[in-house]
Design an enzyme around this catalytic site. Structure first.
Site, PDB file in Angstrom:
ATOM      1  N   SER A 208      55.264  29.147 -10.797  1.00  9.15           N
ATOM      2  CA  SER A 208      55.140  29.693  -9.449  1.00  9.15           C
ATOM      3  C   SER A 208      56.482  29.633  -8.714  1.00  9.15           C
ATOM      4  CB  SER A 208      54.035  28.941  -8.707  1.00  9.15           C
ATOM      5  OG  SER A 208      53.696  29.590  -7.504  1.00  9.15           O
ATOM      6  N   ASP A 428      47.377  37.973 -11.761  1.00  6.56           N
ATOM      7  CA  ASP A 428      47.779  36.822 -10.954  1.00  6.56           C
ATOM      8  C   ASP A 428      47.809  37.219  -9.479  1.00  6.56           C
ATOM      9  OD1 ASP A 428      49.045  34.649  -9.744  1.00  6.56           O
ATOM     10  OD2 ASP A 428      50.650  34.519 -11.223  1.00  6.56           O
ATOM     11  N   HIS A 457      46.718  31.761 -12.189  1.00  8.62           N
ATOM     12  CA  HIS A 457      48.093  31.523 -11.750  1.00  8.62           C
ATOM     13  C   HIS A 457      48.546  30.220 -12.398  1.00  8.62           C
ATOM     14  CE1 HIS A 457      51.591  31.442  -9.137  1.00  8.62           C
ATOM     15  NE2 HIS A 457      51.259  30.251  -8.690  1.00  8.62           N
TER      16      HIS A 457
END
Length: 528
Positions: A208, A428, A457
């Site tokens: 991320s 995602d 994710h």
């Protein structure tokens, strides 16, 4: 991006610029070599070989002999006779603690791969056990908050006042730190860690926001990168206002996928076999808790926070659907309150994570200062993506009145790196697929591996064996696939199957959650 928080909006009320003069754009000087790290045992039952240590870094890298702050580190030492050096791991955020992630990565990788690395976790500046740690406004997310949907001037004013108060509190409590909480500074911290480890190069695995941190580090120090693995990539062209707007649409898609899954399992949940019927039940539930919070704890804002993690990881769907059905069909608040406490309620660590999240995002790049732009953009997005638009806006709203001016994001385009590996699910929500394609194009020689049809994710070391094989091969010897996938992708992997529903009312809500995925997603910030 950290998704214990996300959002787009704020107040035009100004806050006095604080404390010390904002640092200039002077080039950082070369710091003195840091002292070697002294490691001590901090083993846990889950991670029996974990060690802990600290390193000092300059608060201002342009003044390496000035004030220093402390970063907390963790390590799982290599076990093989020959080592590939350190593998730094970051869970995202900004604001996520990475100390436990080192243990997960070391245990989830094949032993023959993990054994050749010192797997290094760290709390970035301002986070967790690093010091000083930020906590701008303790209890900022205490229930029950105003409804996120500003249908009246009073509700809009209450949310704007909360956002402005948070920004002001950050300035009052941490004005000496805020000018130095940004991704560039955190990336330079990584190089101090590298030097303290005595390593000429590092390898890196970031999830991320951690992908952006890794890309910025690679831009600053390309010659010091051995391997660069980036899972669920931030779009470097959207930092950060545009990225948050893009999230809203992607989270709407994931929320609708959840509602469709509930409809498909109507025999278990009884909320209707048509997704439209389930959506209607959701809307009625939201209206009901907005009028009278469930259990005195879960109002409309808390309800959205509770269901948001389902957009990050579908392993939460059975728990969420069970709570949804109990309230919508039987008026039972208990399961909903339990889910809120498990998945959304903010504690001291959450307050710290949100404080660092806002500090970094508000400092990294310019945000609109005029409230009218936030209002217009958010209502426009809300028309197509009502699930998260206003919740996410208020989450980021402090950036509209942040007390230090923004920096200009770096261009992470890189032609000097060894091949990087980017891994991404097509569905995602937190970091939409287009961002991975953009990053792939900017990192020359990189390879993009896609989980086709996946919506989670954070996709590696969470149960998908195909993705994990690509990551393991890359970390072992730098091997990347070339051109065997669709479109921009170099390789594709099938998505994991959807979770199975809870067998019956009263069944353990986590019964169908996959072990590896549950372990990973317990370590990744739910807003980032």
């Amino acid at each position: 991006m950290n998704r214990r928080v996300l959002a787009v909006c704020g107040a035009a009320v100004s806050v006095a610029v604080l404390g010390p003069t904002v640092p200039s754009a002077a080039a950082p000087q070369a710091p003195a070599a840091p002292a070697p790290i002294r490691w001590s045992d901090c083993a846990t039952k889950a991670y029996p070989t974990l060690q802990c240590g600290t390193v000092k870094v300059p608060l201002d890298h342009a003044k390496p002999d000035g004030r220093r702050i402390t970063l907390a580190l963790s390590r799982v030492p290599h076990t093989a006779k020959s080592s590939l050096g350190p593998l730094l791991v970051n869970p995202g955020g900004p604001g996520g603690s990475g100390l436990s992630l080192a243990g997960h990565v070391a245990s989830a990788l094949p032993k023959e791969v993990a054994g050749r690395y010192d797997v290094i976790g760290f709390d970035p500046r301002g986070v967790g056990r690093s010091g000083p740690a930020l906590d701008c406004r303790p209890g900022h997310f205490a229930a029950v908050r105003p409804d996120t949907l500003p249908l009246t001037p009073a509700v809009e004013r209450a949310n704007r006042e909360r956002a402005t108060a948070f920004a002001a509190a950050c300035g009052e409590r941490h004005g000496d730190l805020l000018p130095y909480l940004d991704t560039r500074s955190a990336a330079r911290d990584l190089d101090v860690i590298r030097a303290a480890l005595g390593a000429p190069r590092i390898s890196y695995l970031g999830y991320s926001y951690g992908t952006y941190l890794g890309a910025v580090y690679a831009k600053l120090f390309p010659e010091r990168v051995r391997r660069l693995a980036l899972d669920s990539a931030v779009d470097p062209d959207g930092v950060w206002y545009d990225s948050n707007l893009a999230q809203d649409y992607a989270f709407e898609d994931r929320h609708r996928a959840f509602l469709a899954w509930v409809a498909k399992n109507d025999a278990v949940y009884g909320l209707g076999g048509d997704p439209a019927a389930v959506e209607g039940a959701w809307s009625r539930m939201r209206a009901a808790v907005a009028a009278e919070p469930a259990g005195g704890k879960v109002g409309a804002a808390e309800l959205e926070d509770t269901f948001l993690p389902g957009g990050y990881y579908d392993g939460y769907w059975p728990r969420l659907a069970t709570a949804f059905a109990a309230y919508a069909k039987d008026g039972e608040s208990g399961p909903l309150v339990t889910a809120y406490r498990a998945l959304a309620e903010s504690d001291a660590a959450g307050d710290n994570g949100y404080s660092v999240y806002t500090a970094v995002q508000c400092r990294d790049a310019a945000w609109p200062r005029e409230w009218n732009q936030w209002r217009a953009d958010t209502w426009r997005v809300h028309a197509k993506a009502p699930f998260l638009a206003w919740n996410n806006a208020w989450y980021n709203a402090p950036c509209a009145s942040w007390p230090v001016p923004p920096l200009t994001p770096p261009d992470v385009t890189n032609t000097k790196l060894p091949p990087a590996l980017i891994l991404q699910a097509t569905g995602d929500a937190a970091t939409p697929y287009e961002g991975a394609v953009s990053l792939h194009r900017k990192l020359r020689g990189s390879s993009l591996v896609v989980e086709e049809g996946g919506g989670n994710h954070g996709v590696t070391l969470g149960g998908n064996a195909c993705l994990d094989r690509h990551l393991a091969r890359y970390l072992a010897d730098g091997t990347v696939p070339r051109g065997s996938g669709f479109g921009e992708a170099d390789a594709t992997c099938a998505a994991l199957p959807e979770p199975k529903p809870a067998a019956a009312k009263g069944a353990a809500p986590d019964a169908s959650e996959r072990t590896a995925g549950q372990a990973l997603h317990g370590l990744l910030p739910r807003r980032g």
